[in-house]
Design an enzyme around this catalytic site. Structure first.
Site, PDB file in Angstrom:
ATOM      1  NE  ARG A 119      -4.363  -1.379   1.755  1.00 53.27           N
ATOM      2  CZ  ARG A 119      -5.327  -1.725   2.598  1.00 53.27           C
ATOM      3  NH1 ARG A 119      -5.134  -1.640   3.902  1.00 53.27           N
ATOM      4  NH2 ARG A 119      -6.496  -2.139   2.145  1.00 53.27           N
ATOM      5  CE  LYS A 135     -22.420 -18.589   5.281  1.00 54.14           C
ATOM      6  NZ  LYS A 135     -22.651 -18.033   6.620  1.00 54.14           N
ATOM      7  N   GLY A 175     -10.487  -9.467  -1.452  1.00 55.79           N
ATOM      8  CA  GLY A 175      -9.378 -10.128  -0.766  1.00 55.79           C
ATOM      9  C   GLY A 175      -9.113 -11.551  -1.226  1.00 55.79           C
ATOM     10  N   GLY A 217     -13.440  -3.795   0.257  1.00 57.19           N
ATOM     11  CA  GLY A 217     -14.803  -3.300   0.430  1.00 57.19           C
ATOM     12  C   GLY A 217     -15.223  -2.292  -0.624  1.00 57.19           C
TER      13      GLY A 217
HETATM   14  P1  AMP Z   1     -15.955 -15.189  -0.189  1.00 56.70           P
HETATM   15  O1  AMP Z   1     -15.221 -14.616   0.982  1.00 56.70           O
HETATM   16  O2  AMP Z   1     -17.429 -15.068  -0.106  1.00 56.70           O
HETATM   17  O3  AMP Z   1     -15.411 -14.702  -1.512  1.00 56.70           O
HETATM   18  O4  AMP Z   1     -15.715 -16.756  -0.128  1.00 56.70           O
HETATM   19  C1  AMP Z   1     -14.459 -17.338  -0.288  1.00 56.70           C
HETATM   20  C2  AMP Z   1     -14.464 -18.670   0.393  1.00 56.70           C
HETATM   21  O5  AMP Z   1     -15.448 -19.504  -0.171  1.00 56.70           O
HETATM   22  C3  AMP Z   1     -13.150 -19.402   0.267  1.00 56.70           C
HETATM   23  O6  AMP Z   1     -12.629 -19.585   1.552  1.00 56.70           O
HETATM   24  C4  AMP Z   1     -13.544 -20.742  -0.361  1.00 56.70           C
HETATM   25  O7  AMP Z   1     -12.849 -21.838   0.196  1.00 56.70           O
HETATM   26  C5  AMP Z   1     -15.013 -20.843  -0.042  1.00 56.70           C
HETATM   27  N1  AMP Z   1     -15.709 -21.748  -0.956  1.00 56.70           N
HETATM   28  C6  AMP Z   1     -15.794 -21.662  -2.285  1.00 56.70           C
HETATM   29  N2  AMP Z   1     -16.489 -22.693  -2.794  1.00 56.70           N
HETATM   30  C7  AMP Z   1     -16.845 -23.486  -1.763  1.00 56.70           C
HETATM   31  C8  AMP Z   1     -17.574 -24.709  -1.662  1.00 56.70           C
HETATM   32  N3  AMP Z   1     -18.075 -25.313  -2.729  1.00 56.70           N
HETATM   33  N4  AMP Z   1     -17.755 -25.226  -0.432  1.00 56.70           N
HETATM   34  C9  AMP Z   1     -17.248 -24.604   0.658  1.00 56.70           C
HETATM   35  N5  AMP Z   1     -16.546 -23.454   0.617  1.00 56.70           N
HETATM   36  C10 AMP Z   1     -16.347 -22.902  -0.577  1.00 56.70           C
END
Ligand code: AMP
Length: 394
Positions: A36, A197, A352, A375
């Site tokens: 940064r 999610k 991230g 963010g």
């Molecule tokens: P996010 O912070 O929402 O971008 O989510 C990233 C996280 O989602 C990472 O730690 C991945 O390991 C997890 N992830 C992605 N696909 C899956 C899956 N099919 N089952 C469980 N975790 C997952």
């Protein structure tokens, strides 16, 4: 683009208040990642070379409006001086006498860092009085902290209304890349949204469905969509309570003509661990969980990328931290990187986990632009107005 760049300003003999994000990781008093700091050097050097005095405004940690010694920006000073190759002055406060004294002794080309803006409760409240006290220290306001632009704070928003203002080089690069990806993109545009999610990315999906031609949904969040369509997902990470929401997004996509791409084959395992036994299926067995997209899905994603002119990406396509469930993420990232390198694709990615995943895949260097602003990048993708940018656009 209603904002101005550094090129529109005459800095000679002027004091520039430059908002930067140097909220760097520190371990035992030492900066462990200076990315940064390096990122804001072009702006500092431009103003100094133009004969301006550079006064840096920044936050550090979350002191919540109180003076917290462990969150003093003084700790960042040695790393800043090393990166700049030039001594940097320091003031114990970002307003008032301590700041005035140090700034009063500056010569053109000098650089000074002011103490943590968040030591004042007015910073996070976007307080007009605090902003006025900061603005009184300089002639021109430069915002080079895109990653803090989603917050309306005194040093990012209110101050920009009080002085002639412009974007620094890093802010300019971020805004140009994002404008190219979602503002007036070359079509077709494909967005990749992955990650854990649906619930954390509802606004994102809602905005993209109205803007992009193709939307690739992957990772854990794809399971929620598959389940909503009646595909068994076994023990997979899945937000069953969001089935209606998922169907609403799919219906909305039909109305806007956005093609949604869900996995057509699935890599499933019985354990969430490195090297776990796995198989490729089209419906998930009851005792298994989906951890990655399969080869047919990878081929389908590659074909969507081949037809696209612009790609915007947030979130991994599988559990990319553990092998071999990084396969789809790596393959898609490398394909996008190769298309970009060959000149056929404009590719922008951010967030991230996404930056970590693209680095792991060895693909990041060939992307057109990788945003390190977590963010702020997401809020921009969600179609939200970033207060720090809007204030520059007056
Ligand atoms: P996010 O912070 O929402 O971008 O989510 C990233 C996280 O989602 C990472 O730690 C991945 O390991 C997890 N992830 C992605 N696909 C899956 C899956 N099919 N089952 C469980 N975790 C997952």
């Amino acid at each position: 683009m209603g904002w101005q760049s550094l090129d529109a300003m005459d800095f000679a003999g002027k004091t520039a208040l430059v908002r930067v994000d140097i909220n760097v990781p520190i371990d035992a008093g030492k900066v462990t990642d200076a990315t940064r700091i390096t990122a804001v050097l072009p702006t500092i050097r431009h103003i100094a070379a133009a004969g301006g005095k550079v006064v840096l405004l920044a936050h550090f940690g979350r002191p919540k409006g109180k003076v917290v010694a462990e969150m003093s920006l003084r700790q960042v000073l040695p790393a800043l001086e090393a990166a700049l190759g030039h001594p940097v002055g320091f003031a114990e406060d970002c307003i008032g006498l301590p700041a005035k004294r140090v700034i009063g002794a500056m010569e053109p080309g000098d650089v000074v860092l002011l103490e943590n803006t968040r030591f004042h409760p007015g910073e996070e409240k976007n307080d007009a009085e605090l902003a006025a006290s900061m603005a009184a220290l300089g002639d021109i306001y430069v915002n080079d902290a895109f990653s803090a632009a989603h917050r309306a704070h005194a040093s990012t928003e209110a101050i920009a209304r009080l002085l002639p203002s412009c974007a620094g080089r890093l802010m300019e690069a971020e805004l140009k890349a994002l404008e190219a990806a979602l503002g007036k993109p070359e079509r077709p545009v494909v967005a990749v949204v992955g990650g854990a999610k649906v619930s954390t990315k509802l606004d994102l999906l809602g905005n993209l469905v109205g803007k992009v031609d193709d939307l690739v949904i992957g990772g854990g969040m794809a399971n929620t969509f598959l389940a909503a369509k009646g595909v068994p997902v076994g023990k997979s990470l899945c937000e069953h309570d969001l089935a209606d929401t998922a169907r609403t997004i799919l219906d909305h996509a039909k109305e806007t003509g956005c093609r949604i791409h869900l996995p057509v084959d699935l890599v499933v395992a019985r354990e969430f661990r490195e090297g776990a036994a796995h198989e490729v299926v089209t419906t998930c067995p009851d005792d298994a969980m989906i951890l990655d997209a399969g080869p047919a899905s990878i081929a389908a994603i590659a074909a969507v990328f081949d037809a696209a002119r612009t790609l915007i990406w947030n979130g991994p396509l599988g559990a990319f931290e553990i092998e071999p469930f990084d396969t789809a993420t790596n393959a898609a990232a490398r394909h996008a990187a190769a298309l970009t390198k060959a000149g056929g694709l404009i590719s922008v990615a951010g967030g991230g986990d996404t930056v970590a995943a693209l680095n792991r895949a060895g693909a990041a260097a060939d992307f057109t632009y990788i945003s390190t602003a977590g963010g702020a990048f997401l809020e921009w993708m969600e179609g939200k107005v970033l207060p720090g940018v809007a204030a520059l656009e007056r």
